[in-house]
Write a protein that holds these residues in place. Structure first.
Motif, PDB file in Angstrom:
ATOM      1  N   TRP A 147     -68.438 -10.004   1.830  1.00 49.79           N
ATOM      2  CA  TRP A 147     -68.395  -8.562   1.614  1.00 49.79           C
ATOM      3  C   TRP A 147     -68.886  -7.867   2.879  1.00 49.79           C
ATOM      4  O   TRP A 147     -69.560  -8.455   3.717  1.00 49.79           O
ATOM      5  CB  TRP A 147     -69.236  -8.148   0.405  1.00 49.79           C
ATOM      6  CG  TRP A 147     -70.682  -8.577   0.466  1.00 49.79           C
ATOM      7  CD1 TRP A 147     -71.210  -9.754   0.039  1.00 49.79           C
ATOM      8  CD2 TRP A 147     -71.781  -7.824   1.007  1.00 49.79           C
ATOM      9  NE1 TRP A 147     -72.545  -9.811   0.264  1.00 49.79           N
ATOM     10  CE2 TRP A 147     -72.944  -8.619   0.863  1.00 49.79           C
ATOM     11  CE3 TRP A 147     -71.893  -6.563   1.602  1.00 49.79           C
ATOM     12  CZ2 TRP A 147     -74.192  -8.203   1.284  1.00 49.79           C
ATOM     13  CZ3 TRP A 147     -73.138  -6.133   2.010  1.00 49.79           C
ATOM     14  CH2 TRP A 147     -74.275  -6.943   1.858  1.00 49.79           C
ATOM     15  N   TYR A 167     -65.802  -3.575   1.703  1.00 50.41           N
ATOM     16  CA  TYR A 167     -64.703  -4.553   1.659  1.00 50.41           C
ATOM     17  C   TYR A 167     -65.151  -5.783   0.864  1.00 50.41           C
ATOM     18  O   TYR A 167     -66.264  -6.291   1.064  1.00 50.41           O
ATOM     19  CB  TYR A 167     -64.314  -4.988   3.081  1.00 50.41           C
ATOM     20  CG  TYR A 167     -63.459  -6.236   3.097  1.00 50.41           C
ATOM     21  CD1 TYR A 167     -62.099  -6.185   2.798  1.00 50.41           C
ATOM     22  CD2 TYR A 167     -64.039  -7.476   3.397  1.00 50.41           C
ATOM     23  CE1 TYR A 167     -61.328  -7.327   2.795  1.00 50.41           C
ATOM     24  CE2 TYR A 167     -63.275  -8.631   3.396  1.00 50.41           C
ATOM     25  CZ  TYR A 167     -61.911  -8.555   3.099  1.00 50.41           C
ATOM     26  OH  TYR A 167     -61.152  -9.686   3.083  1.00 50.41           O
ATOM     27  N   TRP A 168     -64.297  -6.255  -0.060  1.00 43.03           N
ATOM     28  CA  TRP A 168     -64.537  -7.492  -0.818  1.00 43.03           C
ATOM     29  C   TRP A 168     -63.421  -8.481  -0.519  1.00 43.03           C
ATOM     30  O   TRP A 168     -62.238  -8.111  -0.528  1.00 43.03           O
ATOM     31  CB  TRP A 168     -64.557  -7.235  -2.330  1.00 43.03           C
ATOM     32  CG  TRP A 168     -65.844  -6.663  -2.826  1.00 43.03           C
ATOM     33  CD1 TRP A 168     -66.960  -6.412  -2.119  1.00 43.03           C
ATOM     34  CD2 TRP A 168     -66.119  -6.262  -4.175  1.00 43.03           C
ATOM     35  NE1 TRP A 168     -67.943  -5.890  -2.907  1.00 43.03           N
ATOM     36  CE2 TRP A 168     -67.454  -5.783  -4.187  1.00 43.03           C
ATOM     37  CE3 TRP A 168     -65.399  -6.246  -5.345  1.00 43.03           C
ATOM     38  CZ2 TRP A 168     -68.059  -5.306  -5.345  1.00 43.03           C
ATOM     39  CZ3 TRP A 168     -65.993  -5.779  -6.513  1.00 43.03           C
ATOM     40  CH2 TRP A 168     -67.328  -5.306  -6.513  1.00 43.03           C
ATOM     41  N   THR A 179     -64.713 -12.798  -3.757  1.00 45.54           N
ATOM     42  CA  THR A 179     -65.690 -11.819  -4.245  1.00 45.54           C
ATOM     43  C   THR A 179     -65.120 -11.055  -5.433  1.00 45.54           C
ATOM     44  O   THR A 179     -65.800 -10.820  -6.432  1.00 45.54           O
ATOM     45  CB  THR A 179     -66.080 -10.846  -3.120  1.00 45.54           C
ATOM     46  OG1 THR A 179     -66.604 -11.593  -2.011  1.00 45.54           O
ATOM     47  CG2 THR A 179     -67.122  -9.850  -3.598  1.00 45.54           C
ATOM     48  N   ARG A 180     -63.836 -10.677  -5.337  1.00 49.94           N
ATOM     49  CA  ARG A 180     -63.194  -9.984  -6.461  1.00 49.94           C
ATOM     50  C   ARG A 180     -63.117 -10.889  -7.687  1.00 49.94           C
ATOM     51  O   ARG A 180     -63.294 -10.444  -8.823  1.00 49.94           O
ATOM     52  CB  ARG A 180     -61.804  -9.488  -6.055  1.00 49.94           C
ATOM     53  CG  ARG A 180     -61.823  -8.348  -5.046  1.00 49.94           C
ATOM     54  CD  ARG A 180     -60.455  -7.667  -4.937  1.00 49.94           C
ATOM     55  NE  ARG A 180     -59.412  -8.586  -4.480  1.00 49.94           N
ATOM     56  CZ  ARG A 180     -59.114  -8.820  -3.207  1.00 49.94           C
ATOM     57  NH1 ARG A 180     -59.788  -8.180  -2.246  1.00 49.94           N
ATOM     58  NH2 ARG A 180     -58.157  -9.663  -2.876  1.00 49.94           N
ATOM     59  N   ALA A 205     -70.312  -0.985  -6.502  1.00 48.11           N
ATOM     60  CA  ALA A 205     -70.606  -2.393  -6.263  1.00 48.11           C
ATOM     61  C   ALA A 205     -71.981  -2.759  -6.819  1.00 48.11           C
ATOM     62  O   ALA A 205     -72.161  -3.818  -7.438  1.00 48.11           O
ATOM     63  CB  ALA A 205     -70.535  -2.709  -4.775  1.00 48.11           C
TER      64      ALA A 205
END
Length: 885
Positions: free
Chosen positions: A152, A162-163, A167-168, A184
């Protein structure tokens, strides 16, 4: 022409010298791919040092060269040139070289190819570096996926977050999801994890402080996960530019840590257990751990033992010597001066045997002990751990084993029965001592071959035995049968054989087990029966259920004026028309009717010449060799018809007499069935217990079974004595037969008798006699009622659930009742209700179903003035309700 041929010959030696001194790997070949020259680098790269290669074929030196390469060389000999930047070359020893090569022809004269130049460069190191880099990148990518680790980033200038894909996935959001910083952080648990993470991120943005903590995350799908979050500042041109970090799903790790903690606690509890002795030694043999169980077993304290003594202080020297000798033999060591501490540095030791420990007070205790090696991280033995269990009680039971085995042999002798088994894998056979006695063979239970058995079979039955064995192997089902043997003393015996086929998971026969009973006396009784039939004044015909004639006597031949061949196996209605409806009706007759059961008068018999003969018939059921027959006693009443007035005059007396005879026959048949049924159940139970004993490996269970053998045998003896006393009365029960009986005592006796079936089926039997605990009743009848109803519940149990049997007593204003409830197969009462309590009526295809139990139960209850009825539902269960008043 002469000039052109000499020119290359003059140049070749110089060319050879040039090639040999070349700084790279180069070789010169003729058209047959034989070496003319090769550089020193070539010799080194291809490991040809010390080999005279000039004149040798390239393919002979390198047989691993494939056909594609050979075809390429031929193309180059035809004035082609080939260059390859990277190509693998697999050597004969399995190693792979990556090569750059160029191949070009050399010419003897213009247009005439003399052979090939091959120039190679070993690029293996460079290629391996490339492959290693690619492999490292691939491993890193896979590692992130396996480790569930995503990245991230927070752009401090744009505040965008940003992921990565992983991470998502951890947050369980869609692929196109775009978070901001607040959203987040809102994914985290609000009371603890969320404020802690917000503080960490703020400290990183404002002060550049990195963080690495575990947090509780709640995903978009409302699933709870534990994650490790790492964050740090990225500085570009001296300014804080981005916050970058990793997020890793550690839910499994957290779970396994918890489980490991539980396992550690459980292991600690086991180690501190007082019921199991556990101690361990270090590499020098001294005890370094001594648990509470060891303290209790040996009487020493841990303080007395740990670091001060070795196990030989409470062991017999000869057992220690035997242990060391066995370990040395097992691991291929010299037994002389062998030490399992010094001579087994890395070997795995796992030895289980019986030891005798000497307690601190001087008393000894037998133990079952397992000695296992303890290893360090390098796999070296650093000592041993010893787990011991007190087997004093087991040894006590073992001392009783011989006596109980004698009881079993005695039971077999009483019933003239022996047991056997035949192993189809080893081909060995086993006979019990009683079976050897039946066959008059020399043996005490040792192996008995099939050849020796067949030698004792009567010559008339040898083919039948072979056919039976063939049928058993093909069908994997053992059908009981009867045959004759000739013993060594010359006696001819008749034996009845029953067995069971044991198969493995593949359906292959592994063993056949069974029993053999000497029925010589029974067969003699059969002959006596035939003699009795011949002495009877009436014609006697015995038919099967299909109405086919099976047995006749001489009076039958005289009555119908037919030979035996003209009568046997023929249909009964060919000789006595319309007899079958009377036979069927007699099976459902009620003993309360005024007409005598099974007596049919004024029928007509047909002789061979067509003459009609008036007859009367007295009929009744006959069970013989597990089959049901009907016996017809037929009397020619021609003279009675002629003297009808005398018959009418004596009719009343005759009916009274016939009623008495019929009632006596019924009572005798009832007593016979009670005797047979009450003896068959204990014998069947013995067989069940024996089957469990032979199939289980649990020694404790085996020993407990012998107690049950003794109980069943004692009860069998008591039953025999009781029935003999009952037979002596020769009449209906009197007040002396009635006594006060506890329901719980009868139930316990029944459980003992059916112990084998209860263990085998896993049945659960519960009772509630709180409302009425006892009754004044006929003891034999009450025990028979309990035995029949409980054994029926287990016999007709469901295949998909364990049997559950509930028994409850009630007393309503002096009216005592019992309910027997089960969860078995159930009975379709609409179809079978009218014959539920009929004699020899069965409603399920069970191999042991005789149809006697419920008939006897109803007869006994009604004889004492009570009633029984049933309610049932198929595949749910059955309830029998007994009203004793």
């Amino acid at each position: 022409m002469g000039k052109t041929t000499k020119k290359p010959k003059l140049k070749i030696p110089y060319l050879e010298i040039f090639i040999e001194q070349a700084p790279t790997a180069i070789a010169m070949f003729d058209k047959n791919m034989c070496y003319i020259a090769a550089s020193n680098c070539w010799i080194k790269d291809y490991k040809l040092q010390g080999i005279e290669i000039v004149g040798q074929c390239h393919y002979d030196l390198f047989p691993e060269i494939n056909q594609d390469s050979k075809d390429l060389h031929q193309q180059c000999l035809e004035r082609a040139i080939d260059v390859y930047d990277e190509a693998p070359f697999k050597r004969e020893d399995g190693t792979v070289q990556w090569l750059y090569w160029d191949i070009s022809p050399w010419y003897i004269s213009k247009g005439k190819v003399g052979g090939l130049f091959i120039h190679t460069i070993d690029v293996t190191h460079h290629k391996e570096s490339e492959l290693k880099k690619a492999r490292t990148e691939d491993i890193f990518t896979q590692t992130k996926e396996v480790a569930k680790m995503g990245t991230w980033e927070i752009n401090l200038a744009t505040k965008k977050v940003y992921w990565s894909k992983i991470t998502r996935e951890i947050h369980e959001v869609p692929e196109g999801y775009k978070p901001n910083l607040d959203k987040a952080i809102d994914f985290f648990e609000e009371k603890t994890s969320r404020p802690k993470l917000r503080s960490c991120v703020e400290d990183t943005i404002e002060k550049g402080i990195p963080f690495d903590f575990d947090f509780e995350l709640i995903t978009a799908k409302n699933n709870i996960r534990w994650v490790r979050v790492i964050g740090k500042i990225e500085i570009i041109d001296g300014k804080y530019s981005n916050v970058i970090g990793l997020v890793q799903d550690i839910s499994d790790v957290t779970f396994y840590k918890t489980q490991l903690s539980k396992a550690h606690a459980q292991l600690k509890a086991i180690y501190n257990s007082e019921s199991i002795s556990i101690f361990s030694t270090d590499s020098t043999g001294y005890i370094n751990h001594f648990n509470k169980g060891a303290e209790k077993l040996l009487g020493y304290s841990a303080e007395e033992m740990e670091g001060k003594k070795d196990p030989t202080c409470f062991l017999y020297p000869d057992q220690v010597s035997k242990f060391r000798e066995d370990l040395a033999t097992t691991h291929g060591k010299n037994p002389d001066n062998f030490s399992h501490y010094e001579d087994l540095p890395v070997e795995n030791v796992n030895d289980t045997r019986e030891w005798t420990y000497i307690r601190k007070d001087g008393f000894t205790v037998p133990v079952q002990c397992t000695v296992s090696s303890v290893k360090d991280d390098l796999g070296k033995n650093i000592g041993f751990i010893v787990v011991s269990t007190d087997i004093s009680e087991l040894k006590k039971y073992q001392n009783e084993l011989i006596a109980k085995n004698e009881l079993l042999n005695f039971a077999e002798q009483i019933t003239l029965m022996g047991h056997w088994r035949r192993n189809f894998i080893t081909g060995q056979g086993y006979w019990s001592k009683s079976l050897h006695e039946i066959f008059e063979s020399q043996g005490d239970g040792s192996d008995f071959s099939q050849d020796k058995f067949e030698a004792l079979v009567h010559p008339d039955d040898k083919q039948m035995i072979l056919d039976h064995m063939r049928e058993t192997v093909q069908s994997k089902t053992f059908r009981s049968f009867t045959h004759k043997i000739v013993t060594p003393s010359g006696r001819v015996k008749t034996i009845h054989v029953m067995g069971k086929v044991v198969t493995n998971e593949k359906g292959e026969i592994t063993e056949i087990i069974g029993t053999t009973q000497d029925i010589t006396e029974l067969k003699m009784a059969e002959k006596k029966l035939k003699g009795l039939l011949e002495s009877a004044p009436d014609a006697i015909i015995i038919i099967n259920e299909e109405g086919t004639i099976q047995i006749i006597n001489k009076q039958t031949e005289t009555l119908f004026q037919c030979s035996p061949d003209e009568l046997l196996k023929e249909y009964i209605e060919d000789f006595i028309p319309n007899i079958l409806p009377f036979i069927k009706a007699s099976k459902f007759s009620n003993s309360n009717n005024t007409r005598q059961v099974g007596v049919v008068e004024e029928l007509v018999g047909l002789r061979k010449n067509g003459e009609e003969v008036p007859i009367s018939i007295n009929m009744g059921p006959v069970e013989w060799e597990s089959e049901l027959f009907t016996s017809l006693a037929i009397r020619n009443i021609t003279k009675q018809k002629a003297a009808e007035y005398k018959i009418l005059k004596a009719k009343e007396n005759l009916e009274v007499l016939a009623h008495k005879l019929t009632e006596q026959n019924r009572q005798l048949a009832d007593f016979t069935h009670i005797t047979s049924h009450n003896l068959r159940s204990p014998v069947s139970n013995l067989n069940s217990l024996l089957d469990i004993y032979k199939t289980t490996d649990d020694e404790v269970l085996k020993e407990s079974l012998f107690d049950k053998f003794e109980t069943v045998i004692n009860h069998l003896t008591l039953t025999l004595n009781t029935l003999i006393e009952a037979l002596k009365t020769k009449g209906p029960h009197s007040d002396e037969d009635v006594e006060e009986i506890e329901f719980e005592d009868v139930l316990n006796t029944t459980k003992d008798l059916l112990a084998g079936e209860i263990l085998k089926s896993g049945a659960s039997i519960t009772s509630d006699f709180s409302k009425c605990s006892k009754i004044k009743y006929h003891k034999i009848y009450l025990e028979s009622i309990f035995l029949n109803l409980i054994s029926n519940s287990m016999k007709y149990r469901s295949k998909i659930r364990k049997p559950e049997i509930e028994i409850e007593s009630t007393n309503l204003n002096g009216n005592i009742m019992l309910e027997f409830r089960d969860n078995g197969l159930g009975i379709d009462l609409e179809q079978h209700g009218h014959k539920l309590f009929g004699l020899n009526k069965v409603f399920h295809r069970h191999p042991d179903a005789k149809g006697v139990g419920l008939f006897l139960t109803k007869s006994q209850i009604e004889s004492m003035g009570g009633t029984i009825n049933a309610s049932s539902k198929v595949d749910v269960g059955t309830t029998f309700t007994i009203n004793f008043n």
